[in-house]
Motif scaffolding. Structure first.
Motif, short mmCIF file in Angstrom:
data_model
loop_
_atom_site.label_atom_id
_atom_site.label_comp_id
_atom_site.label_asym_id
_atom_site.label_seq_id
_atom_site.Cartn_x
_atom_site.Cartn_y
_atom_site.Cartn_z
N LEU A 12 -18.49 -35.05 -27.80
CA LEU A 12 -18.40 -35.49 -29.20
C LEU A 12 -19.30 -34.67 -30.10
O LEU A 12 -20.35 -34.17 -29.69
CB LEU A 12 -18.80 -36.97 -29.32
CG LEU A 12 -17.88 -37.98 -28.64
CD1 LEU A 12 -18.47 -39.37 -28.80
CD2 LEU A 12 -16.48 -37.92 -29.24
N GLU A 13 -18.88 -34.58 -31.34
CA GLU A 13 -19.70 -33.99 -32.41
C GLU A 13 -20.92 -34.88 -32.63
O GLU A 13 -20.87 -36.08 -32.42
CB GLU A 13 -18.81 -33.96 -33.66
CG GLU A 13 -19.17 -33.02 -34.77
CD GLU A 13 -19.10 -31.56 -34.40
OE1 GLU A 13 -20.18 -31.01 -34.18
OE2 GLU A 13 -17.99 -30.98 -34.35
N LYS A 14 -22.03 -34.26 -33.05
CA LYS A 14 -23.24 -35.05 -33.32
C LYS A 14 -22.97 -36.06 -34.43
O LYS A 14 -22.38 -35.74 -35.46
CB LYS A 14 -24.36 -34.10 -33.75
CG LYS A 14 -25.72 -34.74 -33.79
CD LYS A 14 -26.79 -33.65 -33.95
CE LYS A 14 -28.12 -34.21 -34.40
NZ LYS A 14 -28.67 -35.25 -33.57
N ARG A 15 -23.39 -37.32 -34.21
CA ARG A 15 -23.12 -38.37 -35.18
C ARG A 15 -24.35 -38.87 -35.91
O ARG A 15 -24.28 -39.41 -36.99
CB ARG A 15 -22.48 -39.58 -34.47
CG ARG A 15 -21.03 -39.41 -34.14
CD ARG A 15 -20.16 -39.66 -35.35
NE ARG A 15 -20.28 -41.00 -35.85
CZ ARG A 15 -19.50 -41.99 -35.48
NH1 ARG A 15 -18.56 -41.79 -34.60
NH2 ARG A 15 -19.63 -43.20 -35.99
N GLY A 16 -25.50 -38.78 -35.27
CA GLY A 16 -26.70 -39.31 -35.90
C GLY A 16 -26.86 -40.78 -35.58
O GLY A 16 -26.07 -41.37 -34.85
N LYS A 17 -27.89 -41.35 -36.20
CA LYS A 17 -28.19 -42.74 -35.88
C LYS A 17 -27.48 -43.70 -36.80
O LYS A 17 -27.20 -43.38 -37.94
CB LYS A 17 -29.71 -42.95 -36.00
CG LYS A 17 -30.44 -42.17 -34.93
CD LYS A 17 -31.92 -42.45 -34.96
CE LYS A 17 -32.53 -41.85 -33.72
NZ LYS A 17 -33.95 -41.95 -33.68
N PHE A 18 -27.17 -44.85 -36.27
CA PHE A 18 -26.53 -45.87 -37.07
C PHE A 18 -27.61 -46.78 -37.64
O PHE A 18 -28.32 -47.45 -36.89
CB PHE A 18 -25.57 -46.67 -36.19
CG PHE A 18 -24.83 -47.73 -36.94
CD1 PHE A 18 -23.86 -47.39 -37.87
CD2 PHE A 18 -25.11 -49.06 -36.72
CE1 PHE A 18 -23.18 -48.37 -38.55
CE2 PHE A 18 -24.43 -50.05 -37.42
CZ PHE A 18 -23.46 -49.70 -38.34
N LEU A 19 -27.79 -46.72 -38.97
CA LEU A 19 -28.83 -47.51 -39.63
C LEU A 19 -30.20 -47.21 -39.04
O LEU A 19 -31.08 -48.05 -39.05
CB LEU A 19 -28.56 -49.00 -39.51
CG LEU A 19 -27.64 -49.58 -40.57
CD1 LEU A 19 -27.47 -51.07 -40.34
CD2 LEU A 19 -28.20 -49.32 -41.96
N GLY A 20 -30.35 -46.04 -38.50
CA GLY A 20 -31.64 -45.66 -37.96
C GLY A 20 -32.01 -46.42 -36.70
O GLY A 20 -33.16 -46.42 -36.28
N MET A 21 -31.05 -47.10 -36.09
CA MET A 21 -31.43 -47.91 -34.93
C MET A 21 -30.97 -47.29 -33.61
O MET A 21 -31.76 -46.88 -32.79
CB MET A 21 -30.86 -49.32 -35.07
CG MET A 21 -31.57 -50.11 -36.14
SD MET A 21 -30.95 -51.78 -36.29
CE MET A 21 -29.33 -51.52 -36.97
N GLU A 22 -29.64 -47.20 -33.45
CA GLU A 22 -29.14 -46.79 -32.15
C GLU A 22 -28.43 -45.45 -32.28
O GLU A 22 -27.64 -45.23 -33.19
CB GLU A 22 -28.15 -47.83 -31.64
CG GLU A 22 -27.69 -47.56 -30.25
CD GLU A 22 -26.54 -48.47 -29.86
OE1 GLU A 22 -25.93 -48.19 -28.83
OE2 GLU A 22 -26.26 -49.43 -30.59
N SER A 23 -28.72 -44.57 -31.36
CA SER A 23 -28.06 -43.28 -31.43
C SER A 23 -26.64 -43.38 -30.91
O SER A 23 -26.38 -43.90 -29.83
CB SER A 23 -28.83 -42.26 -30.60
OG SER A 23 -28.10 -41.06 -30.56
#
Lengths: 408, 229
Positions: free
Chosen positions: A194-205
């Motif tokens: 997968l393409e890099k997505r970043g963190k969701f709301l800064g919580m879970e990668s």
């Protein structure tokens, strides 16, 4: 015309008196500086939080239904919903097959598991058993390889798609495609990254996950029959209500509910999430506004205090100006301008302090000092000055020239 | 028509329980171009008289016509406009703005009259030149001597070409030599046709005028022309 020349005179006097009382002006300004720094940082933080959320949520989209036993953000007490039957794989498949409004669907089971490659291992990885529609429903983009196919899902094939973080950790120097990772004794071939997505709301990668056919996960990796989540992405947002009704009908039939029985499942949507977030945001914003308002209020009191002192000190000057022909308005304007100027300076200094802080904040969360926020901060500081300066200026403008001239 | 006409002017102050009458039915006319001294001991009501004449205060009763306009019933803003246009003040304590240069002090009445900056500067320069301070325009009051300060005040008083030059003990804070200089300046202004009213308790100062009005206990005790030998 007259007013303009009074205004210019007011500015001149204000600047002159600020320069004459440098220390005092600086100390008075401090209150406003602190106020403006708080306003700006609070505003930046809120805007950043908002931006982060919107960015996270937009990847998934607002047109996805999440069919699960439980309602998100429900007002119903949890213990009433606790005993609802889980949705099992067979029901989920029936639902997906029967629904007509879907652009894409997926059936998901999520588990935290340990993933190994040779002698490397990653614990607590989110293993997402899903179907071929999972990529579209979840807005996933592949960097390499391909996503799970329908045949692989139907056959429960030992294949997987891995997140970018996992790929970077396990295969720093080689392509992961064709390699085999191990979960609970099963070897799974990597077919996509997968393409890099970043963190969701800064919580879970979201980059630390493995996607495998849900059938494989349910049949081999988990002993019991696990509850599943069905995600349905709509063809058209306009059909939302019809789609919901259809899904509801199918679900009630599948779960053999008699007419009149309440639903023992829920059709959740992103909108509810957004609503809750907005509510939270409003609470945060009003709390922030209250705190910043308080600090500005304190700053304003400081301004008012010092303006009273200034008026008292310059009573004689006011007397002279009035004797010479200054009207009330001219005196009022003069002192209002002085108060506003102190605050404007405070606002500018505050922004100069807040700007580098937002740059530091930006390392932890998206934080940008926007032009509109700068404008608001300056407007707020000038308004504070005018409001706080009004009473002293009014008093000055009402001084009797005879008494004012007699003052020492 | 006289420039100033006071008719039965009363001015009373409420002090605790009793009413103090500072002026008790004063009537007085002053023509354009006159040079009048108003004299009286302290407590006679001459300061009240000066405040009324200068439109800094309004009478309790009676009428005051200045240049044909009844000013006795005017409000603060209207009075400010009248002062700006009709009256130039010269005070005992100079009353210059301490942080402003001589030029800016003289410009001040024109600021409130809405005169443009260029014209203001030009007129202020001319006024300062006419009182002999052309080389002191950029000095602040604390860099000027007492006599120079009073000249700046005179320039400021005259710059808007008012109907009356109203001076309150103009030599009270000056040594006798500079006092004489200022009075000479007044004589010169009077001879050019300016209307001058000087409020003073000094006989020497009053003798420069052509008419002396003496006030006692809130009334005019005498009103005589000065007989020059």
């Amino acid at each position: 015309m007259n007013f303009l020349s009074e205004l210019r005179e007011g500015l001149f006097i204000a600047w002159d008196s600020l320069r004459a009382n440098k220390l005092r002006s600086a100390l008075t300004t401090l209150g406003i500086v602190i106020g403006i720094v708080t306003v700006t940082l609070m505003g930046t933080a809120l805007a950043g939080l908002n931006a982060a959320f919107i960015k996270s949520i937009s990847a998934i989209g607002t047109d996805v239904f999440f069919v699960a036993p439980w309602q998100w953000f429900s007002d119903e007490p949890w213990w009433k919903m606790r005993n609802r039957r889980p949705i099992l794989l067979a029901d989920a498949r029936a639902l997906v097959r029967q629904t007509t409004f879907a652009r894409a669907t997926s059936i998901d089971v999520n588990r935290r598991m340990t993933v190994r490659y040779r002698d490397l291992s990653a614990t607590g990885v989110n293993v997402n058993g899903t179907t071929e529609g999972g990529a579209e429903v979840g807005g996933l983009v592949l960097k390499e390889g391909r996503f799970l196919s329908a045949a692989e899902v139907d056959g429960g094939r030992p294949v997987c798609v891995i997140g970018s973080e996992l790929a970077a950790n396990f295969f720093p120097f080689e392509s992961p495609l064709g390699r085999k990772v191990r979960i609970e004794g099963s070897n799974l071939e990597v077919i996509g990254v997968l393409e890099k997505r970043g963190k969701f709301l800064g919580m879970e990668s979201l980059d630390n996950q493995v996607l495998i056919p849900v059938t494989k996960l349910v049949s081999d990796l988990i002993a019991a029959r696990p509850p599943v989540l069905v995600r349905i992405k709509l063809r058209d947002l306009k059909e939302m209500d019809e789609a919901r009704e259809e899904i509801r009908g199918i679900m009630r039939k599948l779960r053999c509910l008699a007419p009149g029985d309440p639903d023992d499942f829920a059709i959740n949507e992103q909108g509810a999430f957004l609503q809750t977030f907005e509510r939270m945001n409003t609470v945060l914003a009003s709390a922030g506004l209250f705190i910043t308002g308080l600090s500005l209020f304190v700053g304003g009191i400081g301004i008012m205090n010092i303006m009273f002192v200034t008026v008292a000190e310059r009573t004689r000057e006011i007397g002279i100006r009035k004797a010479i022909g200054a009207k009330r308005r001219a005196i009022l304007t003069q002192f209002l301008i002085e108060a506003a100027l102190i605050c404007l300076l405070g606002g500018l200094i505050g922004l100069a302090i807040a700007y580098p802080i937002t740059l530091v904040m930006d390392r932890f969360m998206p934080a940008v000092l926007s032009a509109s926020l700068v404008g608001i901060a300056l407007l707020v500081s000038v308004t504070t000055g005018v409001i706080a300066g009004f009473l002293p200026a009014w008093r000055a403008s009402k001084l009797n020239p005879v008494d004012a001239l007699r003052a020492e | 028509m006289p420039l100033i006409r006071l008719q039965d002017i009363w001015r009373s102050y409420q002090m605790a329980a009793e009413t103090v009458h500072a002026l008790r039915g004063v009537s007085l006319s002053i023509e354009r171009g006159e040079y009048v001294a108003i004299m009286g001991p302290s407590g006679s009501g001459k300061s009240t008289m000066m405040n009324l004449l200068g439109c800094l205060d309004t009478p309790t009763s009676g009428t005051y016509e200045l240049n044909g306009t009844d000013v006795s019933g005017m409000d603060d803003n209207e009075l400010a406009e009248i002062r700006n246009r009709e009256i130039g003040f010269v005070f005992q304590t100079f009353n210059l703005l301490a942080r402003a240069t001589a030029l800016r002090n003289v410009e001040l009445p024109m600021v409130y009259a809405g005169v443009s900056p260029d014209e203001r500067r030009e007129k202020a320069m001319a006024a300062l030149t006419s009182v002999g301070l052309a080389d002191r325009v950029d000095h602040r009051p604390n860099e000027l001597s007492g006599g120079q300060k009073q000249r700046v005040a005179v320039a400021r008083a005259l710059v808007n070409t008012p109907s009356i030059l109203l001076a309150d003990e103009p030599t009270g804070n000056l040594d006798s030599k500079t006092g004489v200089e200022i009075l000479a300046l007044f004589d010169q202004l009077a001879s050019k046709g300016n209307t001058i009213i000087v409020v003073t308790h000094e006989e020497k100062v009053a003798l420069h005028a052509r008419r002396i009005v003496r006030i006692l206990d809130g009334n005019i005790a005498s009103d005589q022309p000065v007989v020059r030998p």
